[in-house]
Design a protein around this motif. Structure first.
Motif, PDB file in Angstrom:
ATOM      1  N   GLY A  20     -49.413  11.004 -26.007  1.00 15.48           N
ATOM      2  CA  GLY A  20     -49.534   9.924 -25.333  1.00 15.48           C
ATOM      3  C   GLY A  20     -48.402   9.203 -25.747  1.00 15.48           C
ATOM      4  O   GLY A  20     -47.715   9.071 -23.936  1.00 15.48           O
ATOM      5  N   TYR A 150     -58.228  11.133 -25.805  1.00 18.27           N
ATOM      6  CA  TYR A 150     -57.949  10.103 -24.818  1.00 18.27           C
ATOM      7  C   TYR A 150     -58.175   8.578 -25.180  1.00 18.27           C
ATOM      8  O   TYR A 150     -57.021   7.935 -24.776  1.00 18.27           O
ATOM      9  N   GLY A 151     -58.679   7.983 -26.752  1.00 22.15           N
ATOM     10  CA  GLY A 151     -58.163   7.221 -26.790  1.00 22.15           C
ATOM     11  C   GLY A 151     -57.054   7.143 -27.683  1.00 22.15           C
ATOM     12  O   GLY A 151     -56.066   6.278 -27.641  1.00 22.15           O
ATOM     13  N   GLN A 153     -54.027   8.957 -27.025  1.00 20.75           N
ATOM     14  CA  GLN A 153     -53.488   8.813 -25.658  1.00 20.75           C
ATOM     15  C   GLN A 153     -53.298   7.673 -25.105  1.00 20.75           C
ATOM     16  O   GLN A 153     -52.098   6.831 -24.549  1.00 20.75           O
ATOM     17  N   ALA A 154     -54.378   6.757 -25.067  1.00 19.26           N
ATOM     18  CA  ALA A 154     -54.182   5.494 -24.208  1.00 19.26           C
ATOM     19  C   ALA A 154     -53.452   4.865 -25.150  1.00 19.26           C
ATOM     20  O   ALA A 154     -52.849   3.490 -25.368  1.00 19.26           O
ATOM     21  N   LEU A 158     -49.462   2.933 -24.702  1.00 18.66           N
ATOM     22  CA  LEU A 158     -49.097   1.160 -24.565  1.00 18.66           C
ATOM     23  C   LEU A 158     -48.562   1.074 -25.039  1.00 18.66           C
ATOM     24  O   LEU A 158     -47.480  -0.182 -25.522  1.00 18.66           O
ATOM     25  N   THR A 258     -48.368   1.128 -17.824  1.00 22.27           N
ATOM     26  CA  THR A 258     -49.418   0.766 -16.917  1.00 22.27           C
ATOM     27  C   THR A 258     -50.565   1.431 -16.101  1.00 22.27           C
ATOM     28  O   THR A 258     -51.262   2.183 -15.879  1.00 22.27           O
ATOM     29  N   GLN A 260     -50.134   4.753 -16.769  1.00 18.16           N
ATOM     30  CA  GLN A 260     -50.640   5.927 -16.933  1.00 18.16           C
ATOM     31  C   GLN A 260     -51.556   5.396 -17.577  1.00 18.16           C
ATOM     32  O   GLN A 260     -53.399   6.236 -18.514  1.00 18.16           O
ATOM     33  N   LEU A 261     -52.201   4.397 -18.302  1.00 18.63           N
ATOM     34  CA  LEU A 261     -53.077   3.701 -19.037  1.00 18.63           C
ATOM     35  C   LEU A 261     -54.248   3.353 -18.388  1.00 18.63           C
ATOM     36  O   LEU A 261     -55.127   3.295 -18.652  1.00 18.63           O
ATOM     37  N   ILE A 264     -56.089   6.465 -17.941  1.00 21.07           N
ATOM     38  CA  ILE A 264     -56.379   6.783 -19.668  1.00 21.07           C
ATOM     39  C   ILE A 264     -58.016   6.487 -20.021  1.00 21.07           C
ATOM     40  O   ILE A 264     -58.622   6.237 -20.361  1.00 21.07           O
ATOM     41  N   ALA A 265     -57.333   4.492 -19.312  1.00 18.71           N
ATOM     42  CA  ALA A 265     -59.044   3.909 -19.040  1.00 18.71           C
ATOM     43  C   ALA A 265     -60.027   4.603 -17.838  1.00 18.71           C
ATOM     44  O   ALA A 265     -61.560   4.782 -19.049  1.00 18.71           O
ATOM     45  N   VAL A 268     -60.828   7.719 -20.848  1.00 17.47           N
ATOM     46  CA  VAL A 268     -62.442   6.552 -21.829  1.00 17.47           C
ATOM     47  C   VAL A 268     -63.443   6.740 -21.002  1.00 17.47           C
ATOM     48  O   VAL A 268     -64.465   6.697 -21.567  1.00 17.47           O
TER      49      VAL A 268
END
Length: 405
Positions: A20, A150-151, A153-154, A158, A258, A260-261, A264-265, A268
């Protein structure tokens, strides 16, 4: 959750956290620190993926012939060494294009050996006597694995969003530390006793055996063709066009992080939903519907949404991508015989990431001479055509998962 599964998920999540960070740092260094044009950005992004074309199949062979926990741990140490080398170089001078290309190739080489070995550990962690058995159990563990990915990577993204405040040195140091911890966790999954020595075979012979096993299963053969398309069209576009859009919107590294997040959100959310509801007995149908939804999202983004609208669409893209990836990886884990599992996983990943490298180059070329939105529109149209072809073929669409082995 058993201790072995917990160590596997923590180790897997650690490698995902480092990835990530890398997803944000590498293109942002290329765009803002080195000031590379879109074509050169495509080269840098492809440099991480191109080694898969050479080493990924050999990584699958190595993980089948040796303890995959040992191979995965050593690959983590190699990745930590790559990040340490860039950190040392950056302490003296700003990296240039050749340095970034060498850095990307080194990362891609280590990752090619990490991926099949790490994914092979799913069955080792999924089948203690006290957990559920059968194909549904494998699907459940794969979903946990995707959540860890995914968690992690998030969290990495961040952290990368603090690029402007923390600087490159601190973030690279975090990558190195996390990979060292992940290496220790993956090493702890080694088996105390291994089978006796196997008969000697040339690596190319072993690779051909894995390809033959994959080809003999129509649903698996069609799935590998689909992920090759997804890698070329979807991942290639994602790697190159998204940072270019973030730069065009003029909001800096934090906005790109953001985006990317948001993606990823979405992944998740989709993964947690699958943990609660399961993946179902017809994963092929789900994978095909994800292809259709991806086409619609690419076309929607090509019309130039507002910054907030782009965030929402990226989140929806993440939902679709996570569902497709989890369903596809579970099918591979179920259909691949144990003796050939790492090799078939490496073929699956080669189709995905090898084609993604070519897709990144193609997206860089198209975006250099046309608007990034044009690249997205053509990618959406191609996805619609691929959906129609696979719908008519039917092998993947008709595949059903049995409840038990």
């Amino acid at each position: 959750m058993t201790a072995r599964l917990s160590r596997f998920l923590l180790g897997y999540g650690g490698t995902a956290l480092a990835t990530g960070l890398q997803v944000i740092l590498l293109p942002w260094i290329a765009i803002t620190v080195v000031d590379l044009p879109a074509l050169h950005l495509g080269w840098v992004q492809a440099s991480v993926l191109l080694p898969n074309l050479v080493f990924l199949l050999f990584g699958g062979v190595l993980a089948d012939r040796r303890d995959p926990a040992l191979v995965a741990g050593l690959a983590c140490l190699g990745l930590a060494l790559c990040h340490s080398a860039l950190l040392l170089y950056f302490s003296y001078r700003v990296p240039e294009l050749p340095v970034l290309l060498l850095y990307g190739i080194s990362l891609g080489t280590c990752t090619a050996f990490l991926q099949p070995a790490r994914d092979n550990l799913v069955h080792r962690s999924a089948h203690p006597a006290e957990t559920r058995s059968g194909h549904s159990g494998v699907q459940h563990t794969v979903t946990w694995m995707m959540l860890a990915q995914y968690g992690g990577q998030a969290i990495g993204m961040l952290l990368a969003s603090r690029f402007d405040q923390w600087g490159l040195e601190r973030l690279l140091s975090i990558q190195v530390s996390v990979l060292l911890v992940a290496a220790v966790l993956l090493f702890s999954l080694r088996l105390s006793s291994r089978e006796g020595p196997r008969r000697r075979q040339l690596p190319l012979t072993l690779i051909v055996e894995g390809m033959t096993q994959a080809w003999q299963r129509p649903a698996l053969r069609e799935l590998i063709a689909l992920v090759a398309f997804n890698g070329f069209v979807h991942i290639g576009v994602f790697l190159v066009v998204l940072p270019l859009l973030a730069e065009d919107y003029g909001r800096g590294a934090s906005y790109y992080a953001t985006l990317q997040l948001a993606f990823i959100a979405g992944t998740v959310i989709a993964t947690v939903t699958m943990l609660r509801r399961g993946q179902g007995q017809e994963p092929g149908r789900g994978i095909l519907m994800c292809l259709l939804y991806s086409a619609a999202l690419l076309v929607a983004i090509s019309f130039g949404p507002t910054p907030l609208g782009l965030l929402v669409l990226c989140a929806l893209w993440g939902v679709v991508a996570a569902a497709s990836a989890a369903l596809g990886r579970a099918v591979v884990q179920i259909l691949a015989p144990e003796e050939y599992r790492s090799r078939i996983i490496s073929i699956y990943q080669l189709a995905l990431f090898g084609s993604a490298a070519l897709g990144a180059l193609a997206a860089g070329v198209v975006s250099e001479y046309a608007a990034p939105f044009t690249t997205l529109r053509w990618a959406g149209i191609a996805s619609l055509l691929a959906f129609a072809v696979l719908l008519l073929s039917g092998d993947l669409r008709r595949y059903r998962v049995e409840s038990h082995d």
